[in-house]
Each structure stands twice: as structure tokens, then as C-alpha cells.
Write an enzyme that holds these catalytic residues in place. Sequence first.
Site, PDB file in Angstrom:
ATOM      1  N   GLY A  49      29.065 -17.472 -53.832  1.00 35.29           N
ATOM      2  CA  GLY A  49      28.138 -16.365 -53.621  1.00 35.29           C
ATOM      3  C   GLY A  49      28.413 -15.788 -52.249  1.00 35.29           C
ATOM      4  O   GLY A  49      29.080 -16.432 -51.420  1.00 35.29           O
ATOM      5  N   GLN A  54      26.314 -11.431 -44.430  1.00 33.62           N
ATOM      6  CA  GLN A  54      27.378 -12.361 -44.023  1.00 33.62           C
ATOM      7  C   GLN A  54      28.661 -11.630 -43.631  1.00 33.62           C
ATOM      8  O   GLN A  54      29.517 -12.207 -42.977  1.00 33.62           O
ATOM      9  CB  GLN A  54      27.691 -13.348 -45.153  1.00 33.62           C
ATOM     10  CG  GLN A  54      26.584 -14.351 -45.409  1.00 33.62           C
ATOM     11  CD  GLN A  54      26.998 -15.320 -46.482  1.00 33.62           C
ATOM     12  OE1 GLN A  54      26.865 -15.025 -47.673  1.00 33.62           O
ATOM     13  NE2 GLN A  54      27.522 -16.469 -46.073  1.00 33.62           N
ATOM     14  N   CYS A  99      27.722 -23.097 -47.199  1.00 37.84           N
ATOM     15  CA  CYS A  99      27.627 -21.666 -46.919  1.00 37.84           C
ATOM     16  C   CYS A  99      28.854 -21.240 -46.124  1.00 37.84           C
ATOM     17  O   CYS A  99      29.268 -21.951 -45.208  1.00 37.84           O
ATOM     18  CB  CYS A  99      26.350 -21.416 -46.115  1.00 37.84           C
ATOM     19  SG  CYS A  99      26.085 -19.684 -45.715  1.00 37.84           S
ATOM     20  N   LEU A 100      29.420 -20.092 -46.475  1.00 37.41           N
ATOM     21  CA  LEU A 100      30.605 -19.615 -45.748  1.00 37.41           C
ATOM     22  C   LEU A 100      30.278 -19.316 -44.283  1.00 37.41           C
ATOM     23  O   LEU A 100      31.173 -19.289 -43.443  1.00 37.41           O
ATOM     24  CB  LEU A 100      31.187 -18.365 -46.422  1.00 37.41           C
ATOM     25  CG  LEU A 100      31.762 -18.564 -47.831  1.00 37.41           C
ATOM     26  CD1 LEU A 100      32.319 -17.247 -48.356  1.00 37.41           C
ATOM     27  CD2 LEU A 100      32.829 -19.647 -47.862  1.00 37.41           C
ATOM     28  N   HIS A 141      19.817 -18.894 -52.717  1.00 34.18           N
ATOM     29  CA  HIS A 141      20.536 -19.023 -51.436  1.00 34.18           C
ATOM     30  C   HIS A 141      21.000 -17.645 -50.943  1.00 34.18           C
ATOM     31  O   HIS A 141      20.786 -17.289 -49.786  1.00 34.18           O
ATOM     32  CB  HIS A 141      21.723 -19.977 -51.638  1.00 34.18           C
ATOM     33  CG  HIS A 141      22.626 -20.122 -50.456  1.00 34.18           C
ATOM     34  ND1 HIS A 141      22.870 -21.329 -49.847  1.00 34.18           N
ATOM     35  CD2 HIS A 141      23.372 -19.208 -49.771  1.00 34.18           C
ATOM     36  CE1 HIS A 141      23.700 -21.150 -48.824  1.00 34.18           C
ATOM     37  NE2 HIS A 141      24.032 -19.873 -48.767  1.00 34.18           N
ATOM     38  N   GLU A 142      21.617 -16.874 -51.843  1.00 38.53           N
ATOM     39  CA  GLU A 142      22.160 -15.565 -51.441  1.00 38.53           C
ATOM     40  C   GLU A 142      21.050 -14.584 -51.090  1.00 38.53           C
ATOM     41  O   GLU A 142      21.160 -13.820 -50.133  1.00 38.53           O
ATOM     42  CB  GLU A 142      23.061 -14.987 -52.534  1.00 38.53           C
ATOM     43  CG  GLU A 142      24.302 -15.817 -52.865  1.00 38.53           C
ATOM     44  CD  GLU A 142      25.076 -16.276 -51.644  1.00 38.53           C
ATOM     45  OE1 GLU A 142      25.109 -15.548 -50.631  1.00 38.53           O
ATOM     46  OE2 GLU A 142      25.632 -17.392 -51.691  1.00 38.53           O
ATOM     47  N   HIS A 145      19.632 -14.899 -47.712  1.00 37.75           N
ATOM     48  CA  HIS A 145      20.417 -14.262 -46.646  1.00 37.75           C
ATOM     49  C   HIS A 145      19.915 -12.850 -46.354  1.00 37.75           C
ATOM     50  O   HIS A 145      20.019 -12.374 -45.226  1.00 37.75           O
ATOM     51  CB  HIS A 145      21.896 -14.151 -47.050  1.00 37.75           C
ATOM     52  CG  HIS A 145      22.708 -15.387 -46.770  1.00 37.75           C
ATOM     53  ND1 HIS A 145      22.860 -15.901 -45.517  1.00 37.75           N
ATOM     54  CD2 HIS A 145      23.439 -16.177 -47.597  1.00 37.75           C
ATOM     55  CE1 HIS A 145      23.649 -16.974 -45.575  1.00 37.75           C
ATOM     56  NE2 HIS A 145      24.013 -17.169 -46.830  1.00 37.75           N
TER      57      HIS A 145
END
Length: 174
Positions: A49, A54, A99-100, A141-142, A145
Amino acid sequence: MSILKVALMGHPALRQVARKVDPAEIKTSVFQKLVDDMIETMREYDGIGLAAPQVHESVRLALIGIQDGGDDRTLRILPVVNPVVKPTGKSTAEDWEGCLSLPRLRGRVVRLDKISVKALDRRGNRVEFDLEGYPARVAQHEIDHLDGVLFVDRMKSFETLCFLDEYSKYWTDD
Ligand code: ZN
């Protein structure tokens, strides 16, 4: 298409509340390019995702990856614009997240197990779909953000916060 730079924890872009996207904006080439670039970035870094903040874009756009058949090559990517999450059940589940923007970290987070997501798709059409289990986790999660929330904020305790090597060594059977 281009691979975008991913903001890491500590970058203020990750802590802003992203602005709503004007539906008229969705069909513009700038917005479509952002969606394409985010898809390419997510694939490049093996993400499941990715949210626009991000990649330093403070807009309510996120990609939700859904693995069909547990194989990376069949990863379906759903871009969602101005998404809203609603619980469709009372059950919650705890599982590992990464997470990236927090590279090489893993931690356990409690999430709703069943949700519905209302959003606009990349053509500007209204969509509503139900998710359960891991895809529901990815969506939560996304979408967090977009409100400047990181998975570590959702952890009940940091006891499970660990580095990827230690996670692989001590916390998985793989
Ligand atoms: Zn993330």
C-alpha cells in the site's frame, strides 16, 4: 512513469492532515500521473500500500494492495480518493505491520477486522467495497496516513516493535 522519493518517519509531510481532492481534479493529467507514479513506486519497493503523503503529496489519495492467491505477481492495486472507512463488524485482529516510511521496522497493531470503504476511484466514480482480514488492515493503515497517523501510533505497546532481521529470526516461521 517515475519512481518517487518516499518520506521517512520524522519528515513533517507524514504528520499533516491531507486535503480532500476536488473531484474535478481527478481526471487531470497531473493527478493521473501521480497515481501512476505511486503505483510504480509501490511496486519498486515491494509495498502492499502507499499513501500520497508518503511521496510528499498532501492529498487524500491512497493505494490499497490486495494479494489474490498469496502471490506477489497477482497483487491488485486499488487507488482510492477521499476514502472513508466504516466498521462492518465488531471484531478486531492483531497482526504485524510495516511501512515504507519506517523501513526495516515491524510491529503488531490491532485493527478492525471487517470494514467498508467508500471512495472515488481513479476515474472519479463513486465506489464502495467491503474488506476483511489483511486487506482491511492495509486499507486502515494507508488511510491513517491521510490523517498524519503512523502504525506505531496505533501500537498498544512497543514491546513488539522490532527490526526486520529480528522479526524474521524470532517472530515468523518462514
Ligand atoms: Zn505506511
